[in-house]
Design a protein around this motif. Structure first.
Motif, PDB file in Angstrom:
ATOM      1  N   ASP A  85       0.791  -1.224   0.000  1.00 15.36           N
ATOM      2  CA  ASP A  85       0.000   0.000   0.000  1.00 15.36           C
ATOM      3  C   ASP A  85       0.827   1.280   0.000  1.00 15.36           C
ATOM      4  OD1 ASP A  85       0.913  -0.456   2.584  1.00 15.36           O
ATOM      5  OD2 ASP A  85      -0.924   0.234   3.548  1.00 15.36           O
ATOM      6  N   LYS A  86       1.997   1.259   0.565  1.00 14.25           N
ATOM      7  CA  LYS A  86       2.869   2.441   0.642  1.00 14.25           C
ATOM      8  C   LYS A  86       4.143   2.209  -0.171  1.00 14.25           C
ATOM      9  CE  LYS A  86       0.588   4.896   3.781  1.00 14.25           C
ATOM     10  NZ  LYS A  86      -0.012   6.171   3.449  1.00 14.25           N
ATOM     11  N   ASP A 125       0.699   6.563  -0.899  1.00  9.80           N
ATOM     12  CA  ASP A 125       0.018   5.323  -1.259  1.00  9.80           C
ATOM     13  C   ASP A 125       0.431   4.954  -2.681  1.00  9.80           C
ATOM     14  OD1 ASP A 125      -1.376   5.205   1.136  1.00  9.80           O
ATOM     15  OD2 ASP A 125      -3.151   6.188   0.326  1.00  9.80           O
TER      16      ASP A 125
END
Length: 187
Positions: A85-86, A125
């Protein structure tokens, strides 16, 4: 010394009426930048996937194939490779799977972030990134694991001309700075 070698390599997908690769023989020296071109369906992607091993297709394989290990792989579609996600999670993901100690992992991620100049997006993100940013993160995620060979399967196909040119410059710089063997597949 050869980074990649094939001798009388043959590969046929299950239920295929013809071989994807037929009697392929070649030797690629270490440290070079190589372009593999051909029309769709000529076996370019099949060859790259066989070289990467972990994503090798199923089918009938014969002959000899060797690739310096480890080989990094960058897909055509940037979204096909991103799993976290990051951005910083994405870059660290491979190192985590390799069991690299946290202190060493943080140092290597920091070095790659600086090399690729990703400081401005490191906490973003991954889904908020542009296609060019995603592909750069994919390349950084491969480079953080110190590959001897990088295989790029039409990695610029979904980039606009400006991002495509910049991406190719970065790949050439990696080749120059780290003596990594580059195999770049294009139409």
């Amino acid at each position: 010394m050869a980074a990649i070698e094939a001798e009388k390599l043959n590969f046929t997908y299950p239920d295929a009426d013809r071989a994807a690769l037929s009697d392929v023989t070649f030797s690629i020296p270490s440290g070079g930048f190589y372009l593999l071109m051909g029309p769709s369906g000529s076996g370019k992607s099949t060859l790259l996937r066989l070289l990467q091993g972990e994503i090798a297709p199923h089918g009938a394989l014969s002959g000899q194939l060797h690739c310096d290990s480890p080989a990094g792989f960058v897909f055509q579609n940037p979204n096909d490779q991103i799993v976290m996600d990051k951005v910083w999670h994405e870059i660290a993901f491979g190192l985590e799977n390799m069991g690299i100690p946290l202190k060493q992992m943080k140092r290597r991620v920091g070095e790659i972030v600086n090399y690729f100049n990703l400081q401005n997006i490191i906490n973003r993100d991954t889904q908020s990134l542009s296609g060019g940013e995603k592909q750069l993160v994919n390349l950084a995620s491969v480079m953080v694991m110190n590959p001897k060979v990088i295989l790029l399967d039409e990695a610029t196909a979904q980039l606009d001309p400006v991002n495509r040119d910049e991406f190719i410059k970065i790949i050439k710089q990696i080749n120059d700075d780290f003596n990594v063997t580059i195999i770049f597949v294009e139409h």
